[in-house]
Design a protein around this motif. Structure first.
Motif, PDB file in Angstrom:
ATOM      1  N   THR A 143      42.604 -25.426  46.333  1.00  0.00           N
ATOM      2  CA  THR A 143      43.857 -25.791  46.999  1.00  0.00           C
ATOM      3  C   THR A 143      45.042 -25.228  46.228  1.00  0.00           C
ATOM      4  O   THR A 143      45.984 -24.684  46.828  1.00  0.00           O
ATOM      5  CB  THR A 143      43.967 -27.327  47.127  1.00  0.00           C
ATOM      6  N   GLY A 144      45.008 -25.332  44.908  1.00  0.00           N
ATOM      7  CA  GLY A 144      46.072 -24.765  44.089  1.00  0.00           C
ATOM      8  C   GLY A 144      46.178 -23.264  44.269  1.00  0.00           C
ATOM      9  O   GLY A 144      47.279 -22.707  44.392  1.00  0.00           O
ATOM     10  N   ALA A 145      45.046 -22.571  44.306  1.00  0.00           N
ATOM     11  CA  ALA A 145      45.044 -21.119  44.506  1.00  0.00           C
ATOM     12  C   ALA A 145      45.588 -20.765  45.883  1.00  0.00           C
ATOM     13  O   ALA A 145      46.330 -19.784  46.032  1.00  0.00           O
ATOM     14  CB  ALA A 145      43.628 -20.572  44.333  1.00  0.00           C
ATOM     15  N   HIS A 146      45.235 -21.557  46.871  1.00  0.00           N
ATOM     16  CA  HIS A 146      45.708 -21.334  48.247  1.00  0.00           C
ATOM     17  C   HIS A 146      47.234 -21.427  48.312  1.00  0.00           C
ATOM     18  O   HIS A 146      47.899 -20.510  48.802  1.00  0.00           O
ATOM     19  CB  HIS A 146      45.050 -22.356  49.172  1.00  0.00           C
ATOM     20  N   TYR A 147      47.790 -22.510  47.803  1.00  0.00           N
ATOM     21  CA  TYR A 147      49.244 -22.681  47.856  1.00  0.00           C
ATOM     22  C   TYR A 147      49.967 -21.664  46.975  1.00  0.00           C
ATOM     23  O   TYR A 147      51.015 -21.135  47.351  1.00  0.00           O
ATOM     24  CB  TYR A 147      49.642 -24.108  47.466  1.00  0.00           C
ATOM     25  N   ASN A 148      49.413 -21.357  45.807  1.00  0.00           N
ATOM     26  CA  ASN A 148      50.056 -20.380  44.937  1.00  0.00           C
ATOM     27  C   ASN A 148      50.058 -18.998  45.574  1.00  0.00           C
ATOM     28  O   ASN A 148      50.974 -18.212  45.325  1.00  0.00           O
ATOM     29  CB  ASN A 148      49.375 -20.347  43.568  1.00  0.00           C
ATOM     30  N   SER A 149      49.081 -18.695  46.398  1.00  0.00           N
ATOM     31  CA  SER A 149      49.049 -17.398  47.071  1.00  0.00           C
ATOM     32  C   SER A 149      50.218 -17.251  48.042  1.00  0.00           C
ATOM     33  O   SER A 149      50.769 -16.157  48.181  1.00  0.00           O
ATOM     34  CB  SER A 149      47.714 -17.217  47.796  1.00  0.00           C
TER      35      SER A 149
ATOM     36  N   CYS B 131      45.727  -8.339  40.338  1.00  0.00           N
ATOM     37  CA  CYS B 131      46.003  -9.573  39.585  1.00  0.00           C
ATOM     38  C   CYS B 131      45.853 -10.804  40.473  1.00  0.00           C
ATOM     39  O   CYS B 131      45.332 -11.830  40.026  1.00  0.00           O
ATOM     40  CB  CYS B 131      47.408  -9.521  38.982  1.00  0.00           C
ATOM     41  N   ARG B 132      46.292 -10.710  41.713  1.00  0.00           N
ATOM     42  CA  ARG B 132      46.190 -11.858  42.621  1.00  0.00           C
ATOM     43  C   ARG B 132      44.727 -12.193  42.915  1.00  0.00           C
ATOM     44  O   ARG B 132      44.345 -13.360  42.944  1.00  0.00           O
ATOM     45  CB  ARG B 132      46.929 -11.596  43.939  1.00  0.00           C
ATOM     46  N   VAL B 133      43.914 -11.176  43.135  1.00  0.00           N
ATOM     47  CA  VAL B 133      42.483 -11.419  43.380  1.00  0.00           C
ATOM     48  C   VAL B 133      41.865 -12.046  42.131  1.00  0.00           C
ATOM     49  O   VAL B 133      41.140 -13.043  42.217  1.00  0.00           O
ATOM     50  CB  VAL B 133      41.770 -10.117  43.783  1.00  0.00           C
ATOM     51  N   GLY B 134      42.180 -11.477  40.975  1.00  0.00           N
ATOM     52  CA  GLY B 134      41.677 -12.044  39.721  1.00  0.00           C
ATOM     53  C   GLY B 134      42.166 -13.460  39.501  1.00  0.00           C
ATOM     54  O   GLY B 134      41.402 -14.328  39.054  1.00  0.00           O
TER      55      GLY B 134
ATOM     56  N   ILE C 148      42.963 -15.740  41.724  1.00  0.00           N
ATOM     57  CA  ILE C 148      42.239 -16.676  42.593  1.00  0.00           C
ATOM     58  C   ILE C 148      40.840 -16.942  42.045  1.00  0.00           C
ATOM     59  O   ILE C 148      40.401 -18.096  41.952  1.00  0.00           O
ATOM     60  CB  ILE C 148      42.182 -16.145  44.041  1.00  0.00           C
ATOM     61  N   LEU C 149      40.149 -15.876  41.663  1.00  0.00           N
ATOM     62  CA  LEU C 149      38.791 -16.043  41.133  1.00  0.00           C
ATOM     63  C   LEU C 149      38.797 -16.863  39.840  1.00  0.00           C
ATOM     64  O   LEU C 149      37.949 -17.748  39.661  1.00  0.00           O
ATOM     65  CB  LEU C 149      38.149 -14.683  40.900  1.00  0.00           C
ATOM     66  N   LEU C 150      39.749 -16.575  38.949  1.00  0.00           N
ATOM     67  CA  LEU C 150      39.827 -17.324  37.693  1.00  0.00           C
ATOM     68  C   LEU C 150      40.196 -18.784  37.934  1.00  0.00           C
ATOM     69  O   LEU C 150      39.737 -19.675  37.220  1.00  0.00           O
ATOM     70  CB  LEU C 150      40.828 -16.655  36.744  1.00  0.00           C
ATOM     71  N   TYR C 151      41.033 -19.035  38.943  1.00  0.00           N
ATOM     72  CA  TYR C 151      41.385 -20.415  39.300  1.00  0.00           C
ATOM     73  C   TYR C 151      40.124 -21.154  39.753  1.00  0.00           C
ATOM     74  O   TYR C 151      39.855 -22.282  39.319  1.00  0.00           O
ATOM     75  CB  TYR C 151      42.425 -20.414  40.415  1.00  0.00           C
TER      76      TYR C 151
END
Length: 132
Positions: free
Chosen positions: A52-58, A92-95, A97-100
């Protein structure tokens, strides 16, 4: 310019791709509550909460990317460096999300910082193009 537009398409799709694990976690929490999805998301823990955090941060990151892209357009600078910076941000964005999702907080923050650095560099280069 087409490379920049393709990067924009990818960045615009990332929030929706990041939503997939959120929806899966919501489904596991008794079914997807389409009437009150944010209330259900607030109850998620672990992977679902991080997703959810990754979704909103995107969505938040998309705004800064749009500002950087607009700077390029206004300055008329679509050179290879700008394209490389834009695709560096996408990576960086893909990374991020994956790291999150993998709960690698320090690495995630480092990748986030590099991505923001790419965008700030794009905007500074655009200003210098117009000023120069």
């Amino acid at each position: 310019m087409s490379a920049l537009l393709l990067a924009l398409l990818v960045v615009a799709l990332l929030p929706y791709l990041a939503k997939i694990p959120v929806a899966k976690a919501m489904h596991q929490l008794g079914g997807y509550d389409n009437h009150h999805p944010r209330a259900q998301q607030a109850k998620l823990e672990g992977l679902g909460q991080r997703a959810t955090g990754a979704h909103y941060n995107s969505f938040e990151a998309l705004q800064l990317f749009l500002a950087a892209l607009l700077s390029c357009v206004i300055a008329g600078n679509y050179d290879g460096v700008m394209q490389g910076l834009a695709w560096g941000f996408v990576s960086c964005r893909v990374g991020y999300i994956l790291l999150y999702l993998m709960d690698k907080a320090l690495l995630r923050s480092m990748v986030w910082s590099i991505g923001v650095g790419c965008l700030v560099t794009m905007m500074v280069r655009a200003v210098l193009t117009v000023s120069g």
